[in-house]
Design a protein around this motif. Sequence first.
Motif, PDB file in Angstrom:
ATOM      1  N   ASN A  12       0.867  -1.097  -0.164  1.00  0.00           N
ATOM      2  CA  ASN A  12       0.041   0.110  -0.010  1.00  0.00           C
ATOM      3  C   ASN A  12       0.892   1.338  -0.120  1.00  0.00           C
TER       4      ASN A  12
ATOM      5  N   VAL B  54       0.423   5.035   0.737  1.00  0.00           N
ATOM      6  CA  VAL B  54      -0.385   6.302   1.409  1.00  0.00           C
ATOM      7  C   VAL B  54       0.071   7.608   1.424  1.00  0.00           C
TER       8      VAL B  54
ATOM      9  N   GLY C 298      -7.568  -0.757  -7.044  1.00  0.00           N
ATOM     10  CA  GLY C 298      -8.519  -0.077  -6.305  1.00  0.00           C
ATOM     11  C   GLY C 298      -8.013   0.849  -5.381  1.00  0.00           C
ATOM     12  N   GLN C 299      -8.698   1.960  -4.716  1.00  0.00           N
ATOM     13  CA  GLN C 299      -8.161   2.865  -3.849  1.00  0.00           C
ATOM     14  C   GLN C 299      -9.222   3.191  -2.761  1.00  0.00           C
ATOM     15  N   ILE C 300      -8.577   3.607  -1.716  1.00  0.00           N
ATOM     16  CA  ILE C 300      -9.790   4.253  -0.390  1.00  0.00           C
ATOM     17  C   ILE C 300      -9.185   5.593  -0.385  1.00  0.00           C
TER      18      ILE C 300
ATOM     19  N   LEU D 260      -9.863   8.669   2.273  1.00  0.00           N
ATOM     20  CA  LEU D 260     -10.509   9.184   3.534  1.00  0.00           C
ATOM     21  C   LEU D 260     -10.287  10.588   3.354  1.00  0.00           C
TER      22      LEU D 260
ATOM     23  N   ILE E  63      -5.213   5.863  -0.024  1.00  0.00           N
ATOM     24  CA  ILE E  63      -4.561   4.418   0.274  1.00  0.00           C
ATOM     25  C   ILE E  63      -4.765   3.647  -1.209  1.00  0.00           C
TER      26      ILE E  63
END
Lengths: 163, 163
Positions: free
Chosen positions: B67, B69, B88-90, B92, B139
């Motif tokens: 990962n 970040v 994919g990606q997250i 926040l 992320i």
Amino acid sequence: MNLRNTALLILTGMLAVSCNQHTKQEKLAAEPTYDVVFAKGERVTNDNFTGRVWLNNLVNADSVNQNAVGSVTFEPGARTKWHSHPAGQIILALDGVGYYQEEGKEKVIVRKGEVVKCPIDVPHWHGASADSAFVQVAITGRENGETVWLKPVTDEEYNQGPK
Amino acid sequence: MNLRNTALLILTGMLAVSCNQHTKQEKLAAEPTYDVVFAKGERVTNDNFTGRVWLNNLVNADSVNQNAVGSVTFEPGARTKWHSHPAGQIILALDGVGYYQEEGKEKVIVRKGEVVKCPIDVPHWHGASADSAFVQVAITGRENGETVWLKPVTDEEYNQGPK
């Protein structure tokens, strides 16, 4: 009452009110601001922690993305048990002051804005410092299985090293 | 000057000073507080973005943890190009108000404390809203390769939908 005495009385009254307002304003401005990013979530009731801890599960791992992301709030003195992660973990310090320790190494202080990368399978613990709460976002890969929980962090272990 | 007139003069002076202090205190208290978690980082100079953007690489992907970040700050109006992530990606949302849009779907507003999960290989874009800066932590799994950058987001695309 003559005009001068009346003016004196009025001015004295205005001054008294104004001073009182001024003092109230100072007091409000002196209160610390606190800016929460993520909601605290639910109080944790399992026995993987010592002290009071809250968890907000932001993202659950799934077949699309194996990362679980959670916001954890530790009250002062609260901490995880010793534990390890089969795919490692990344900790983002969002607020407050925390402690982090890996097996065989010294405990370190973690402050807001800092980042910790927990290695695969290395036992470690983290939590709030003794005097300050700590808010972290933890990014935990689930592709190699779940967290392995070990023994509690004793008060002696918790209190050694930096404060 | 007699005693009463002197008292009058002194009180008037005190009132004038006090009122001025009171006004100054109000003005200070009215300024908004802003609580940055991560340092803004470096101004992004590549052409994968429109507008002014800063990037702070918090964690680089490596063999231990795939990962990456990063904390990204978008000025109002700034955004990524259309792009996709092979793992994919997250996102926040740490502060401000942002926009997020996937290909074939409506643009949505993303606010501080919210989370977006970007699916694997789906073209999308994100950035600040027109009137507010936006700070995100992204992320991004690197295990399947790098981000695929596509075309810029036109002003028409950027401005359609919610504000």
